[in-house]
Scaffold this motif. Structure first.
Motif, PDB file in Angstrom:
ATOM      1  N   THR A 292      -3.816  -0.025   4.627  1.00 40.48           N
ATOM      2  CA  THR A 292      -2.797   0.989   4.903  1.00 40.48           C
ATOM      3  C   THR A 292      -2.602   1.960   3.752  1.00 40.48           C
ATOM      4  O   THR A 292      -2.288   3.128   3.989  1.00 40.48           O
ATOM      5  N   ASP A 293      -2.790   1.508   2.509  1.00 40.35           N
ATOM      6  CA  ASP A 293      -2.590   2.436   1.389  1.00 40.35           C
ATOM      7  C   ASP A 293      -3.641   3.545   1.409  1.00 40.35           C
ATOM      8  O   ASP A 293      -3.352   4.689   1.028  1.00 40.35           O
ATOM      9  N   GLU A 294      -4.847   3.231   1.878  1.00 38.85           N
ATOM     10  CA  GLU A 294      -5.880   4.266   1.968  1.00 38.85           C
ATOM     11  C   GLU A 294      -5.619   5.197   3.154  1.00 38.85           C
ATOM     12  O   GLU A 294      -5.953   6.388   3.095  1.00 38.85           O
ATOM     13  N   VAL A 295      -5.057   4.653   4.228  1.00 38.93           N
ATOM     14  CA  VAL A 295      -4.632   5.511   5.337  1.00 38.93           C
ATOM     15  C   VAL A 295      -3.609   6.530   4.834  1.00 38.93           C
ATOM     16  O   VAL A 295      -3.731   7.742   5.078  1.00 38.93           O
ATOM     17  N   LYS A 296      -2.626   6.037   4.106  1.00 34.25           N
ATOM     18  CA  LYS A 296      -1.574   6.918   3.605  1.00 34.25           C
ATOM     19  C   LYS A 296      -2.119   7.951   2.640  1.00 34.25           C
ATOM     20  O   LYS A 296      -1.699   9.125   2.654  1.00 34.25           O
TER      21      LYS A 296
END
Length: 337
Positions: A292-296
């Motif tokens: 999720t941090d890379e999505v964000k």
């Protein structure tokens, strides 16, 4: 925030409260099925299930639209093509092309918008507009050139551009006529935004010259028939045809991560186009499998580059984690804090 007004403002180049976070392309993930009480393939053929699945990513992840249907085969099926509706992990696929011996025998079926699964989509639009009047309803349909490829077979269609281009023009014209009927039915049902997906027009399948000669004219004609706002989506590296995408009369041009927002913006400015930029968060990698941090991080980067409408770069893979769709919206929200 009024989600419909905000999205329509963005698609018309007006000031927005926040950049809309939607999916212009197909949006259904298996993680959301239990909460929506739906399954495949029944959600392709039952209007209530289609509506529930279409709204599921709004209810469960905060996506700012309902998006139906979940494939691009319904129009071809209405022409008589055989379709495999798939299962819980696979969307519908074509098993055969249009049942005719000669192109001269091909014609638009009578009462086209009431053939096959098309009335299910119409009914699902009406259900969503009645039950969720505050949520934009985005409805997908195939571009005329892509529908022509479904009717003839994509490989045959591309070959015929060199040997029988007049036949291709005739089939695209028939496809355009059918899609024009469908546009009227969707408009009457209350659709907020059309998304015309034209993957067969991608430069990975069709030369840019052939796009401008054979695909773009029908897209211009189709967009002119739409009362609701509209988005054109073309897969792959669409930069070689971005000029055409931005001048075909759609409110938005949706593109994949292969196209840099800055490059698309430069073409938009060079053309003096009012068409806004939609995209382009990777579906094949980021939303499908990255944390999720890379999505964000990717969402934040797209917003910093000035994307007008934030959206996945293509159809969301059914096995994409629901948490990644939540992160997609959360990152947009955090950008405005």
């Amino acid at each position: 925030m009024d989600l419909i007004e905000n999205l329509k403002a963005a698609l018309n180049g007006e000031e927005v409260e926040k950049t809309p976070a939607i999916s212009a392309t197909a949006a259904a993930v298996i993680d959301a099925f239990p909460g929506a009480e739906v399954s495949w393939p029944s959600a392709h053929t039952d209007a209530q299930e289609m509506a529930r699945l279409g709204i599921s990513l709004h209810e469960q992840a905060g996506l700012e639209c309902a998006r139906i249907p979940f494939d691009l085969t319904a129009e071809a099926e209405a022409f008589g093509c055989e379709v495999d509706l798939g299962d819980m992990e696979a969307t519908p696929t074509l098993k055969s092309h249009a049942p005719f011996d000669d192109v001269e025998d091909l014609d638009i079926p009578d009462d086209f918008a009431n053939q096959g699964r098309l009335p299910v989509i119409v009914d699902a639009i009406e259900i969503l507009k009645n039950e969720y009047p505050e949520v934009p309803v985005v409805v997908g349909m195939a571009g005329p050139f892509t529908l022509a490829g479904h009717l003839l077979g994509v490989e045959d269609l591309v070959k015929m551009l060199k040997t029988d281009s007049f036949v291709v023009e005739d089939v695209v014209e028939i496809a355009l006529g059918a899609q024009t009927e469908l546009v009227e039915a969707f408009d009457d049902a209350g659709v907020d935004v059309f998304c015309v997906a034209d993957p067969t027009s991608s430069p990975e399948l069709l030369s840019p010259d052939d796009f401008f000669d054979f695909a773009q004219p029908s897209l211009e004609d189709l967009s002119s028939e739409m009362k609701a706002d509209s988005i054109l989506h073309i897969c792959g590296n669409s930069l070689p045809i971005m000029e055409g995408m931005l001048t075909s009369g759609f409110n938005g041009a949706s593109f994949e991560e292969a196209v840099d927002v800055a490059d698309a913006r430069q073409i938009q400015e060079d053309e003096g186009s009012d068409t806004v930029l939609v995209g382009n968060i990777s579906t094949s990698q980021t939303l499908f499998s990255k944390p999720t941090d890379e999505v964000k991080a990717e969402v934040t980067q797209a917003l910093e580059k000035g994307i007008d409408v934030l959206a996945p770069s293509c159809g969301i893979a059914p096995k994409s984690p629901l948490d990644n769709i939540k992160a997609f919206v959360e990152a947009r929200d955090a950008f405005y804090e």
